[in-house]
Design an enzyme around this catalytic site. Sequence first.
Site, short mmCIF file in Angstrom:
data_model
loop_
_atom_site.label_atom_id
_atom_site.label_comp_id
_atom_site.label_asym_id
_atom_site.label_seq_id
_atom_site.Cartn_x
_atom_site.Cartn_y
_atom_site.Cartn_z
N GLU A 65 -4.98 1.77 2.96
CA GLU A 65 -4.94 0.59 3.84
C GLU A 65 -5.05 0.97 5.30
OE1 GLU A 65 -3.56 -2.50 6.46
OE2 GLU A 65 -2.56 -0.58 6.19
N GLU A 66 -4.39 2.07 5.66
CA GLU A 66 -4.31 2.45 7.08
C GLU A 66 -5.66 2.89 7.64
OE1 GLU A 66 -1.89 1.71 8.77
OE2 GLU A 66 -0.11 1.66 7.53
N ASP A 103 6.43 0.34 6.57
CA ASP A 103 4.99 0.15 6.37
C ASP A 103 4.44 1.20 5.43
OD1 ASP A 103 2.37 -0.59 6.63
OD2 ASP A 103 2.11 0.19 8.65
N HIS A 151 0.82 -1.21 0.00
CA HIS A 151 0.00 0.00 0.00
C HIS A 151 0.85 1.26 0.00
CE1 HIS A 151 0.37 0.76 4.41
NE2 HIS A 151 0.35 -0.55 4.51
N ASP A 210 0.88 -10.35 0.55
CA ASP A 210 0.76 -8.96 1.00
C ASP A 210 1.67 -8.74 2.21
OD1 ASP A 210 -0.14 -6.33 1.17
OD2 ASP A 210 -2.16 -6.82 1.90
N ASP A 221 -0.21 4.38 1.16
CA ASP A 221 -0.47 5.36 2.22
C ASP A 221 0.31 5.03 3.48
OD1 ASP A 221 -2.18 3.07 2.50
OD2 ASP A 221 -3.37 4.16 3.97
N HIS A 280 4.58 2.69 12.56
CA HIS A 280 3.60 3.68 13.05
C HIS A 280 4.21 4.55 14.15
CE1 HIS A 280 -0.30 1.48 11.59
NE2 HIS A 280 0.68 1.39 10.73
ZN LIG Z 1 0.76 -1.53 6.34
#
Ligand SMILES: [Zn+2]
Length: 493
Positions: free
Chosen positions: A188-189, A154, A119, A215, A121, A462
């Site tokens: 996705e987030e 991520d 992803h 994934d 984002d 994150h």
């Molecule tokens: Zn992710």
Amino acid sequence: MKNVLKGILGLVAALTAILLFNAYNLDGVRPLGSPAKLMNINIQKAVDRLSGGVNIPTISQMNSAKIDYTQFLDFNRYLRREFPKVFNTLESYTINKHSLILKWSGAQPLKKPILLMAHMDVVPIDEQSLDQWTFPPFSGTADEEIIWGRGTMDDKGSLFAIMESVDQLIANGHQPAQTIYIAFGHDEEIGGNEGAKKSAEYFRKNGIDFDFILDEGGGITSGKSFGIEKAVAFVAVSEKGYMTLELVAKGTGGHSSMPGKETTIGILANAITKLQENPLPARLGGATKHMFKAIGAEMKLLPRIIMGNQWLFEGLIERIFSSSPAGSAVIRTTTAPTIISGGIKDNVIPAQAMAMVNFRIIPGDTPESIVDMVREIVDDPRVEIKHPEGQFGRKPAPVSDPTSDQFKFLSRNIYDVFPSAVVVPGISPGGTDTKHFLDLSPNIYRFSGIGRTDDSDLKRVHGIDERIGIKAYEKGIQFYIHLIESLGQNQKL
Ligand SMILES: [Zn+2]
């Protein structure tokens, strides 16, 4: 007397034999032969391209009015500019303005295609923590060893590793055996409803389903957390479901000078205490059973006997895993009170108090069965238990069979690139975009081939100072190259 003794000894011997047989019958994933030779790549160029991608702040926000979509348009333009070979060779489709699907036609069109996902984002930066970053989060700074910045782990690292691998293989004149689809979501987030969900609809509408899907999630971890010495290549073959319940205690409010025996706040607190003191039941089946088998096969004799004989040691295994938050999350639906509110003034008893409790659902439980269990545990008619408006929870993902040919294929590829790691199937505690693809393949794997620099990296996802090692990134690219090259070759473990 002698005969009784003989009988007992015979039983002990038989039991020992069964325990040992089961312990040594654990089937770990043990590939044969030596690992494959990996392709050399121009890592400096790859690092620069990833840095440039990190530089574009494609931030997802819960409040969608706050999302700056120009960054996503920019990111798409950046990919086209940096990977002209890929876009000239593969068919590309823009989904819902910002998500991207690429199709690389294979030499054997009758074979089912595979799908590689990532992803674009990233999560926002906590403003309070800005000064704790070594480099500004979107600078994409690379030093000798590390690429720093939001999204490196991520999930832009994987996204660019996929692009680099395809770019490199095209340069070498390679055509894959199977058709490869690539899907990059843009939200996705925040659940993937605008990106991955729409991409899945595109595939469904065109009658396309997949041999397997790969994934994000899982990855190469240090073995310590699993009780074994070796590094672990953790492949999530399922992911937990998700549900939040609202607990509302209602009663008569009034003046705080003459409170009743219990106030609404007391009633609610009591309900929460009961939930915390009564964790939901452990479930050692499904993906967790496969995980125990794989790690058990790598353990020393005593723990190996325990892991190999769940029929006898279920209670002990449960106790060991329940003693840590990470262990508990692997074996049960977790219970986490996350919001509490009630009251407006220090001398007024509120007529109502409310709490939110979040559950991450393990296969074997369902949103409905959890509501029933929560009612039973709380056991208080004054506490209303309900779904927050419009949110009914999500079931856990079905378990992809870790004995399938597709899983063996993936395991073989992991072994070739990470020969010292043990492949362990298991369940992912968090969600991924694959939740929108559950009907499009029975074989869905969540695994990242970009290893961590050290154990501190887990907190950086994150968090502050997100980063990947350049060596690890190189291996990640080689992993995708090797995987694509191996398609169509009947690789055996
Ligand atoms: Zn992710």
